[in-house]
Design a protein around this motif. Structure first.
Motif, PDB file in Angstrom:
ATOM      1  N   ALA A 198      65.682 -28.138 -35.763  1.00  0.00           N
ATOM      2  CA  ALA A 198      67.170 -28.169 -35.542  1.00  0.00           C
ATOM      3  C   ALA A 198      67.880 -27.237 -36.820  1.00  0.00           C
ATOM      4  N   ARG A 199      67.216 -27.305 -37.776  1.00  0.00           N
ATOM      5  CA  ARG A 199      67.843 -26.472 -38.932  1.00  0.00           C
ATOM      6  C   ARG A 199      67.732 -25.116 -38.383  1.00  0.00           C
ATOM      7  N   GLU A 200      66.919 -24.573 -37.743  1.00  0.00           N
ATOM      8  CA  GLU A 200      66.657 -23.137 -37.163  1.00  0.00           C
ATOM      9  C   GLU A 200      67.477 -22.945 -35.913  1.00  0.00           C
ATOM     10  N   ARG A 201      67.899 -24.012 -35.200  1.00  0.00           N
ATOM     11  CA  ARG A 201      68.266 -24.042 -33.801  1.00  0.00           C
ATOM     12  C   ARG A 201      69.693 -23.418 -33.778  1.00  0.00           C
ATOM     13  N   GLY A 202      70.516 -23.377 -34.730  1.00  0.00           N
ATOM     14  CA  GLY A 202      71.892 -22.960 -34.755  1.00  0.00           C
ATOM     15  C   GLY A 202      72.041 -21.645 -34.195  1.00  0.00           C
ATOM     16  N   LYS A 203      71.481 -20.519 -34.945  1.00  0.00           N
ATOM     17  CA  LYS A 203      71.215 -19.421 -34.510  1.00  0.00           C
ATOM     18  C   LYS A 203      70.929 -18.939 -32.930  1.00  0.00           C
ATOM     19  N   TYR A 204      70.045 -19.836 -32.335  1.00  0.00           N
ATOM     20  CA  TYR A 204      69.513 -19.564 -30.951  1.00  0.00           C
ATOM     21  C   TYR A 204      70.801 -20.208 -29.974  1.00  0.00           C
ATOM     22  N   MET A 205      71.210 -21.285 -30.737  1.00  0.00           N
ATOM     23  CA  MET A 205      72.381 -21.973 -29.761  1.00  0.00           C
ATOM     24  C   MET A 205      73.537 -21.271 -29.725  1.00  0.00           C
ATOM     25  N   GLY A 206      73.731 -20.297 -30.707  1.00  0.00           N
ATOM     26  CA  GLY A 206      75.068 -19.240 -30.898  1.00  0.00           C
ATOM     27  C   GLY A 206      74.840 -18.443 -29.837  1.00  0.00           C
ATOM     28  N   SER A 263      80.114 -17.116 -32.047  1.00  0.00           N
ATOM     29  CA  SER A 263      79.066 -18.086 -31.730  1.00  0.00           C
ATOM     30  C   SER A 263      77.884 -17.748 -32.289  1.00  0.00           C
ATOM     31  N   ILE A 264      77.549 -16.449 -32.399  1.00  0.00           N
ATOM     32  CA  ILE A 264      76.313 -15.960 -33.267  1.00  0.00           C
ATOM     33  C   ILE A 264      76.317 -15.892 -34.625  1.00  0.00           C
ATOM     34  N   LEU A 265      77.409 -15.497 -35.249  1.00  0.00           N
ATOM     35  CA  LEU A 265      77.723 -15.577 -36.845  1.00  0.00           C
ATOM     36  C   LEU A 265      77.726 -16.993 -37.065  1.00  0.00           C
ATOM     37  N   VAL A 266      78.443 -18.003 -36.583  1.00  0.00           N
ATOM     38  CA  VAL A 266      78.621 -19.284 -36.843  1.00  0.00           C
ATOM     39  C   VAL A 266      77.134 -20.197 -36.906  1.00  0.00           C
ATOM     40  N   GLY A 267      76.557 -19.809 -35.588  1.00  0.00           N
ATOM     41  CA  GLY A 267      75.041 -20.134 -35.514  1.00  0.00           C
ATOM     42  C   GLY A 267      74.043 -19.953 -36.761  1.00  0.00           C
ATOM     43  N   ARG A 268      74.134 -18.498 -37.221  1.00  0.00           N
ATOM     44  CA  ARG A 268      73.348 -18.001 -38.171  1.00  0.00           C
ATOM     45  C   ARG A 268      73.688 -18.988 -39.559  1.00  0.00           C
ATOM     46  N   ARG A 269      74.892 -19.118 -39.774  1.00  0.00           N
ATOM     47  CA  ARG A 269      75.395 -19.540 -40.878  1.00  0.00           C
ATOM     48  C   ARG A 269      75.113 -21.125 -41.061  1.00  0.00           C
ATOM     49  N   VAL A 270      75.045 -21.650 -39.938  1.00  0.00           N
ATOM     50  CA  VAL A 270      74.479 -23.145 -39.733  1.00  0.00           C
ATOM     51  C   VAL A 270      73.236 -23.181 -40.225  1.00  0.00           C
ATOM     52  N   SER A 271      72.338 -22.050 -39.601  1.00  0.00           N
ATOM     53  CA  SER A 271      70.858 -22.252 -39.942  1.00  0.00           C
ATOM     54  C   SER A 271      70.607 -21.867 -41.476  1.00  0.00           C
ATOM     55  N   GLY A 317      72.675 -25.433 -43.370  1.00  0.00           N
ATOM     56  CA  GLY A 317      72.587 -26.645 -42.834  1.00  0.00           C
ATOM     57  C   GLY A 317      73.773 -27.493 -42.334  1.00  0.00           C
ATOM     58  N   ARG A 318      74.965 -26.833 -42.472  1.00  0.00           N
ATOM     59  CA  ARG A 318      76.227 -27.472 -42.505  1.00  0.00           C
ATOM     60  C   ARG A 318      76.936 -26.985 -41.310  1.00  0.00           C
ATOM     61  N   TYR A 319      77.698 -27.842 -40.443  1.00  0.00           N
ATOM     62  CA  TYR A 319      78.091 -27.571 -39.141  1.00  0.00           C
ATOM     63  C   TYR A 319      79.564 -28.213 -38.929  1.00  0.00           C
ATOM     64  N   LYS A 320      79.754 -29.448 -39.697  1.00  0.00           N
ATOM     65  CA  LYS A 320      80.834 -30.160 -39.427  1.00  0.00           C
ATOM     66  C   LYS A 320      82.264 -29.486 -39.335  1.00  0.00           C
ATOM     67  N   ASN A 321      82.589 -28.626 -40.443  1.00  0.00           N
ATOM     68  CA  ASN A 321      83.677 -28.067 -40.792  1.00  0.00           C
ATOM     69  C   ASN A 321      83.944 -26.860 -39.905  1.00  0.00           C
ATOM     70  N   PHE A 322      82.646 -26.292 -39.436  1.00  0.00           N
ATOM     71  CA  PHE A 322      82.775 -25.005 -38.543  1.00  0.00           C
ATOM     72  C   PHE A 322      83.511 -25.659 -37.106  1.00  0.00           C
ATOM     73  N   MET A 323      82.999 -26.727 -36.775  1.00  0.00           N
ATOM     74  CA  MET A 323      83.646 -27.651 -35.431  1.00  0.00           C
ATOM     75  C   MET A 323      84.944 -28.171 -35.510  1.00  0.00           C
ATOM     76  N   MET A 346      81.617 -24.658 -29.734  1.00  0.00           N
ATOM     77  CA  MET A 346      80.978 -25.003 -28.212  1.00  0.00           C
ATOM     78  C   MET A 346      79.667 -25.449 -28.590  1.00  0.00           C
ATOM     79  N   GLN A 347      78.636 -24.657 -28.838  1.00  0.00           N
ATOM     80  CA  GLN A 347      77.424 -25.034 -28.817  1.00  0.00           C
ATOM     81  C   GLN A 347      77.014 -25.896 -30.177  1.00  0.00           C
ATOM     82  N   LEU A 348      77.809 -25.843 -30.956  1.00  0.00           N
ATOM     83  CA  LEU A 348      77.515 -26.844 -32.036  1.00  0.00           C
ATOM     84  C   LEU A 348      77.569 -28.275 -31.765  1.00  0.00           C
TER      85      LEU A 348
END
Length: 545
Positions: A175-183, A364-372, A375-381, A422-424
């Motif tokens: 899950a920690r690495e998945r953000g960039k792929y989901m982006g 989507s790609i930049l946010v996904g990479r940042r989440v990876s 590990g923080r995602y709530k504020n982006f959403m 969206m993908q988060l």
């Protein structure tokens, strides 16, 4: 030595035991308390996740599969006039799109559950094969009935391509690495929303509309080979006999079909108070009540009720439904608006949607990479939901006199907001449960977003049509638009009207559509409020088998 990775903790249903991983320092084996048989342990060798070039090839195959399914929702949009003219089926035009969406939406939770039960790879190969067969049937159709059969078959496979792509990533990427792929996956949907109509128009003008379907055959074969050779997922055999929830699947199909038909037909094909619409509403209510009763007793429910005990799942599910309403309620009508008001061709109107697609893809790609990375995602959403709300407010202020560049900027803001959230939502849903439930959770999240998309498109369309008819009746002289009135308006006919009548029509068009975006805006404020209460759990850095 017993080690519990807090980043991998998951909420479990009350009748399930929490997974505990014991790492033996001398062997590296993992002992997992089985959630299916509380208190018993099964030993499974750890499976090293693919990396580098191997993971890149797997991801490419998954993207091809997802691209086929997402393109199929939009690629026929610009080809429809030619298709229905050649097959003599103008009265069934809407069903060319609706048949695919309905079938794929119904199949999403089914693929999610069966993938968790029996493994995703066999189902993936089945879904791709069915999708190829449906494309071949539709492309070879000599009648509207045969085309619709092909679209239904396509949808049966397409629902699996979307769900299994997202769930398979969860099987090979923590899950920690998945953000960039989901982006990147979010970017695929953004690309399809613009590329689909453009590609459909180009193929229709060139080799013919049938290639909008036939093109899936070589792409499907490529994805089929890639998945068969590259995708290596853990075996999901269980000692007990598996019982498929056929009744639950049938009831969710009835409920989905009812709500989609109400959204599609209500206020347009049939009055809201007609026996058909009231009957469908009744069928929806009864099937939902029966579904809840059946799922509470099924040994392997297709959409387990204990998913809805999890706070994060409920919050992201409701937020996803709101995002679906806002996104497709806007995207469904902006290209038409650009054609009617500015006089651009369908292809040019499609190109004007590129700022939205580009900003969604990049964000989507930049946010996904940042989440990876963090590990923080709530504020982006939360921020993404508020930015989307701001974009809807901006779009509601658009007037006929505004330069097209202003509209493109507002659409870019909309894309940036959607790309941040969206993908988060899917990632959070996946991170809320054990690995054995990832497919079901992914399917539930996408299912409700798809229902929201259908409702958004239908509700905005119904309100827009009634408002346009009312404004034209008030402002345009009787008979000024020729036979058919507002129902017969096309970009070509509007451009050919005398200047005074033309100005009246495009102003009525603007006043009928743009204020609706302000009406949608509170949904995104509501989504931001819901996401504020999401519990930001640590993203797992390992894959629990």
């Amino acid at each position: 030595m017993s080690i519990v990775d807090r980043g991998a903790e998951r909420d479990s249903p009350t009748n399930y035991s929490s997974s505990v991983v014991d790492v033996a320092t001398n062997t590296g084996a993992q002992t997992v308390v089985s959630p299916e048989q509380p208190g018993t342990a099964s030993t499974e060798g750890s499976t090293a996740p693919p990396k580098g070039r191997s993971l890149g090839l797997i991801f490419t195959a998954l993207m091809i599969a997802m691209l086929m399914a997402s393109l199929s929702q939009t690629v026929l949009a610009t080809a429809l006039p030619t298709v229905v003219g050649e097959l003599n089926g103008v009265e069934h035009m809407a069903w060319v799109i609706t048949a695919f969406i309905l079938a794929s939406t119904i199949m999403m939770p089914i693929y999610g559950k069966l993938g968790d039960m029996f493994g995703r790879k066999p189902l993936f190969l089945f879904a791709i094969t069915v999708f190829i067969i449906g494309s071949a049937i539709g492309g070879s159709a000599q009648s509207m009935d045969m085309l619709l059969v092909g679209r239904v078959v396509q949808g049966i496979g397409g629902g699996g391509l979307i769900i299994l792509s997202q769930a398979s990533i969860a099987d090979v990427v923590p899950a920690r690495e998945r953000g960039k792929y989901m982006g990147v996956m979010g970017g695929v949907f953004a690309f399809s929303s613009v590329a689909g109509p453009l590609l459909g128009g180009w193929l229709t003008d060139g080799p013919g509309w049938r290639w909008t379907l036939w093109m899936n055959i070589p792409l499907g074969i490529l994805a089929l080979v890639g998945i068969a050779l590259l995708l290596k997922l853990p075996h999901r055999a269980r000692p007990e006999a598996r019982r498929i929830d056929y009744l639950g699947m049938a009831l969710i199909a009835v409920a989905t079909a009812s709500v989609v038909l109400v959204a599609t037909w209500g206020g347009r094909t049939y009055d809201w108070t007609s026996p058909v619409i009231l009957g469908l509403i009744g069928a929806f209510a009864v099937s939902v009540a029966l579904f809840i009763w059946v799922e509470s007793r099924a040994s392997e429910p297709v959409l387990p009720l204990y998913l809805f005990v999890n706070r994060n799942f409920n919050l992201t599910l409701l937020a996803g439904l709101m995002v679906g309403v806002a996104m497709f309620g806007t995207l469904g009508y902006m290209p038409t608006y650009l054609q009617m008001v500015t006089g651009y061709t369908p292809a040019q109107a499609g190109l004007l949607m590129i700022p939205m697609m580009g900003s969604l893809l990049v964000t989507s790609i930049l946010v996904g990479r940042r989440v990876s990375t963090t590990g923080r995602y709530k504020n982006f959403m939360i921020v993404g939901s508020l930015v989307t709300a701001a974009a809807l407010v901006l779009l509601s202020t658009v007037r006929v006199e505004n330069p097209v560049a202003v509209i493109c900027v507002y659409l870019a803001v909309l894309g940036a907001g959607l790309g941040s959230v969206m993908q988060l939502l899917t990632l959070v849903a996946q991170n809320s449960f054990q690995q054995a439930l990832v497919g079901t959770a992914t399917a539930g999240q996408n299912y409700f977003r798809q229902v929201g998309a259908t409702l958004g498109s239908a509700i905005v369309g119904s309100l827009f049509a009634s408002r346009l008819t009312s404004r034209l009746a008030d402002s345009a002289p009787e008979g000024a638009m020729g036979g058919g009135g507002a129902n017969s308006l096309t970009p070509e006919r509007v451009n050919a009207l005398p200047e005074a009548i033309h100005d009246t029509v495009i102003h009525a068009y603007n006043e009928a559509l743009m204020p609706l975006f302000l009406w949608i805006m509170p949904l995104m404020i509501g989504a931001a409020i819901l996401l504020f209460f999401v519990k930001e759990k640590a993203l797992s850095t390992t894959i629990d088998r």
